[in-house]
Motif scaffolding. Structure first.
Motif, PDB file in Angstrom:
ATOM      1  N   GLN A   1      -4.575   8.403  -4.091  1.00 13.47           N
ATOM      2  CA  GLN A   1      -5.643   8.365  -3.096  1.00 13.47           C
ATOM      3  C   GLN A   1      -5.126   8.831  -1.736  1.00 13.47           C
ATOM      4  O   GLN A   1      -5.788   9.588  -1.017  1.00 13.47           O
ATOM      5  CB  GLN A   1      -6.213   6.941  -2.982  1.00 13.47           C
TER       6      GLN A   1
ATOM      7  N   VAL B 205       0.851  -1.181   0.000  1.00 14.57           N
ATOM      8  CA  VAL B 205       0.000   0.000   0.000  1.00 14.57           C
ATOM      9  C   VAL B 205       0.889   1.233   0.000  1.00 14.57           C
ATOM     10  O   VAL B 205       2.122   1.134   0.076  1.00 14.57           O
ATOM     11  CB  VAL B 205      -0.953  -0.006   1.208  1.00 14.57           C
TER      12      VAL B 205
ATOM     13  N   ALA C 225      -3.188   4.342   1.753  1.00 15.88           N
ATOM     14  CA  ALA C 225      -4.275   4.018   0.817  1.00 15.88           C
ATOM     15  C   ALA C 225      -3.808   3.002  -0.208  1.00 15.88           C
ATOM     16  O   ALA C 225      -2.629   2.627  -0.259  1.00 15.88           O
ATOM     17  CB  ALA C 225      -4.766   5.289   0.133  1.00 15.88           C
ATOM     18  N   ASN C 226      -4.737   2.591  -1.053  1.00 20.21           N
ATOM     19  CA  ASN C 226      -4.423   1.584  -2.068  1.00 20.21           C
ATOM     20  C   ASN C 226      -3.602   2.144  -3.211  1.00 20.21           C
ATOM     21  O   ASN C 226      -2.980   1.384  -3.955  1.00 20.21           O
ATOM     22  CB  ASN C 226      -5.725   0.986  -2.613  1.00 20.21           C
ATOM     23  N   SER C 227      -3.624   3.457  -3.395  1.00 15.34           N
ATOM     24  CA  SER C 227      -2.766   4.100  -4.387  1.00 15.34           C
ATOM     25  C   SER C 227      -2.185   5.357  -3.761  1.00 15.34           C
ATOM     26  O   SER C 227      -2.743   5.911  -2.803  1.00 15.34           O
ATOM     27  CB  SER C 227      -3.547   4.461  -5.656  1.00 15.34           C
TER      28      SER C 227
ATOM     29  N   ILE D 208      -6.948   3.225   3.686  1.00 16.95           N
ATOM     30  CA  ILE D 208      -6.878   2.071   4.584  1.00 16.95           C
ATOM     31  C   ILE D 208      -6.795   2.507   6.034  1.00 16.95           C
ATOM     32  O   ILE D 208      -7.433   1.945   6.920  1.00 16.95           O
ATOM     33  CB  ILE D 208      -5.670   1.193   4.211  1.00 16.95           C
TER      34      ILE D 208
ATOM     35  N   GLY E  16     -10.460   4.454  -1.101  1.00 17.93           N
ATOM     36  CA  GLY E  16      -9.184   3.760  -1.127  1.00 17.93           C
ATOM     37  C   GLY E  16      -8.353   3.878   0.129  1.00 17.93           C
ATOM     38  O   GLY E  16      -7.304   3.234   0.238  1.00 17.93           O
TER      39      GLY E  16
ATOM     40  N   LYS F 238       1.392  -3.778   7.105  1.00 19.35           N
ATOM     41  CA  LYS F 238       1.412  -4.072   5.670  1.00 19.35           C
ATOM     42  C   LYS F 238       2.707  -3.515   5.067  1.00 19.35           C
ATOM     43  O   LYS F 238       3.315  -2.605   5.633  1.00 19.35           O
ATOM     44  CB  LYS F 238       0.223  -3.406   4.945  1.00 19.35           C
TER      45      LYS F 238
END
Length: 716
Positions: free
Chosen positions: A268, A221, A263-265, A250, A248, A414
């Motif tokens: 984002q 991430v 975030a996922n990108s 997290i 997006g 993560k």
């Protein structure tokens, strides 16, 4: 340079392959580590690894940030290993004591030390491996080793016997390590000293080269970090509800340096970060301005503790009192940002008591140790892999962004890539410190200098970064303070002044302030004496052949003393830095807007024995262009503790159409190698300043030399 022979025991402790291709104390990068574990790669020493399929890999202890170490380092190995450089692959070395830079005391890339440190060390490593391969072949074939030779990845014996290096590698790794292997005489070099194309160019052209910004891990991430607009400030409170509700996202987590959105990108994360509401405790830094920093540094020359850079020579006070003329001047350089093309970033994956770090760093051991300390881990449980660096210039000696990535990864459990924006990078740098130099000289009736008092005040990066005790001489502040000229009575003083700004090493470090002061002042002395600046310098270099040689070469190549196009002038400067002797001549004019245009820079450099002249030329070109930015455009200004320069629109690099013709003269030499990645950065500024003074009659003593600065400067 000296070489301490390495015992078999110390090699085993740090780097030897014992059985099954195991390598003690290392976490090798990528596929090389997998091959070691599989027993198909063998390591006769810490630098050279030979696979069963005859692929040779150099573990480079120095980071590749554009300066060409992934070519020059394998050239040193290849020369003694009797192979072509094309037969050697390069991987970044992991953190380990065996890779310590002997000139800097840590596993660091900086200080123009890569070739200087590796010159003997890597040639010895290559020669050791060659001799161990020959010994292994002699044992296998039961023949006298004097009948065996190694060449181009093959070992040849009598009666047609032959084996590849790879076929002998496992056995060679078990042979005794020769402490003093026979080495080539430099006159017999076939690779070192020859122009060699860079081995990393194809990967950088076709996009396969991995920079930190390219790293991807499964399940990774992205993080964007909001930091206090005043460096050193802390979070008082924050509201992350809007950010956390964004597409997006997290998590939103607070770490020591600020609030991170994960975030996922990355986009984002960045867009959600803009929705954060943060109350900052700005701290003492909120009172700083660039003007107060310069004024405080200037005042320190009157009130601060004076340290001797070198032992005074003669009686300066008496010589000044008896001088026919006394000349005084003050020179100021401002704060500078590193501004590398690749913003700060790092990827981290923290799992339990283990951490994986991947990214661009100039300081592997420091990164490993800082993350271990921040997370409460053992250093050996922190694995570090170094990517290509999209510019360093000293900024990636710092560890802030690496620790941040690790802290965020631990918080979200993560793998996380932290990526700063350009604005983050510009406003949260470790800036080159302000320097204030005050010089005073006495001239006799003929104009010859009989006394010189040199004083400089600046901030010690080494105190901040490495805990140098207060009121202790910092050698990284005294570089180029003592010029090469013969003056009977001299005194060189230094005052360390902490401005409160977060400072860092910047390409060529204190050579920049001290060479600008010394070489500008030398022109001012020549003018006071009624002498030509080149001839004046030459008259003070008796017994200094390397200085005098490069000065003459640069002046001759530039056409010193010959007519120039109307509206143009030449300026000259001379310096020794990192064991390299260099002179530059700048040819300048003013455009219709009153801005300085540099048309041509002529440089003569004597850096001793060169490894790759092609890279030397590229480094000179790069340094000159980099130094031109600081000389003519760049400075960091600060209001209420906030850095005002935020991106390349108001911290403009030298563009292609502004780049001068650069003529280079390289001195062939058998002296020990000097550094070349940085010195030219410091020499170009006084060369330009001297040319501008010749052209306009105006002496600008504070960089940068802008059109506005020239307007505000009276004719001297």
């Amino acid at each position: 340079m000296t070489h301490t022979p390495t015992s078999r025991r110390s090699f085993l402790k740090t780097s030897a392959a014992v059985t099954g291709g195991l390598m003690l104390g290392f976490n090798l990068p990528g596929t090389l580590g997998q091959a070691m574990a599989a027993g198909t790669v063998h390591t006769p020493n810490a630098w050279v690894h030979i696979a069963d399929n005859n692929v040779i890999t150099l573990l480079s202890a120095r980071s590749e940030m554009g300066q060409g170490v992934y070519t020059s380092m394998p050239m040193l190995i290849a020369e003694e290993l009797h192979v072509d450089i094309s037969q050697i692959k390069v991987a970044a070395a992991p953190p380990d004591a065996v890779y310590v830079n002997a000139l800097l005391g840590a596993q660091i890339t900086g200080g123009s030390t890569s070739v200087r440190d590796g010159w003997l060390k890597l040639r010895v490593a290559g020669a050791q491996v060659r001799e161990m391969l020959i010994t292994a072949a002699a044992a296998r074939w039961a023949v006298d080793r004097d009948l065996i030779r190694a060449d181009k990845g093959m070992v040849y014996g009598p009666k047609g016997l032959k084996s590849t290096y790879g076929e002998l590698a496992e056995a060679a790794a078990r042979m005794p390590v020769p402490e003093k292997p026979p080495m080539k005489d430099p006159k017999d070099f076939k690779i070192v000293g020859k122009r060699t194309k860079r081995v990393d160019t194809p990967a950088k052209v076709n996009g396969t080269a991995e920079f930190g910004i390219d790293v991807k891990l499964p399940g990774m991430v992205y993080a964007s970090l909001a930091q206090c607009p005043v460096i050193g400030g802390k979070v008082k409170s924050f509201d992350g509800a809007k950010a956390k509700a964004s597409a997006g996202v997290i998590d939103v987590v607070q770490i020591n340096d600020g609030v991170a959105v994960v975030a996922n990108s990355w986009w984002q994360a960045k867009k959600a970060r803009d929705l954060l509401t943060i109350q900052w405790d700005e701290g003492a830094g909120a009172a700083l301005s660039d003007a107060s920093v310069i004024d405080g540094t200037r005042q320190a020359l009157k009130t601060g503790k004076v340290l001797e850079i070198t032992k005074p020579q003669g009686d300066v006070a008496a010589a000044l009192k008896g001088a026919a003329k006394v000349v005084e001047a003050e020179y100021v350089i401002p704060m500078q940002a590193h501004a590398p093309l690749e913003p700060m970033n790092f990827t981290a994956h923290v799992q339990g008591n283990k951490a994986l770090l991947i990214g661009p760093t100039q300081f592997q051991q420091g990164a490993q140790g800082a993350v271990a300390g921040a997370l409460g881990l053992k250093p050996e449980d922190v694995t570090l892999q170094t990517t290509f660096l999209g510019g360093g210039f000293g900024r990636r000696l710092e560890l802030d962004f690496i620790v941040q990535a690790a802290q965020i990864s631990k918080a979200v459990n993560k793998p996380v890539k932290l990526l700063w924006t350009r604005e983050d990078d510009m406003t949260h740098d470790f800036y080159r410190p302000v320097g204030v130099n005050q010089l005073k000289a006495g001239l006799d009736a003929s104009g010859k200098p009989v006394a010189l008092h040199f004083k400089v005040a600046s901030q010690s990066v080494t105190q901040r970064a490495f805990g140098l005790p207060k009121d202790t001489m910092d050698p990284f502040m005294a570089e180029a303070a003592v010029a090469g000229y013969n003056i009977a009575n001299t005194q060189h003083d230094l005052v360390i002044h902490d401005t409160g700004v977060r400072v860092g090493y910047w390409r060529a470090v204190s050579h920049n302030m001290n060479a600008f002061a010394n070489e500008s002042f030398m022109d001012e002395l020549a003018k006071a004496a009624g002498k030509d600046p080149y001839e004046y310098r030459m008259s003070l270099l008796a017994g200094k052949p390397r200085f005098a040689h490069v000065l003459k070469l640069a002046a001759d190549k530039a056409g010193w003393g010959k007519p120039l196009a109307k509206g143009r002038a030449l300026g000259i400067a001379l310096m020794e830095g990192y064991d390299t002797y260099m002179a530059q001549v700048a040819e300048v004019s003013l455009n219709d807007s009153g801005e300085v245009q540099v048309h041509r820079v002529t440089v003569a450099a004597d850096m001793g024995h060169m490894v790759n002249p092609d890279t030397v030329e590229a480094q000179l070109q790069s340094s000159i262009i980099f130094g031109m930015g600081a000389a003519l455009k760049h400075q960091i200004t600060m209001t209420a503790g906030r850095v005002q320069e935020t991106n390349y629109h108001n911290f403009q690099p030298v563009r292609m159409n502004e780049t001068p013709k650069i003529d280079i003269v390289l001195v062939k030499s058998t002296e020990k190698p000097g550094g070349i990645g940085e010195p030219a950065t410091a020499v170009v500024a006084p060369a330009i300043a001297n040319a501008v003074a010749k052209l306009t009659g105006k002496r600008v003593r504070r960089l940068p030399i802008t059109a506005e600065a020239l307007k505000q400067t009276a004719v001297a």
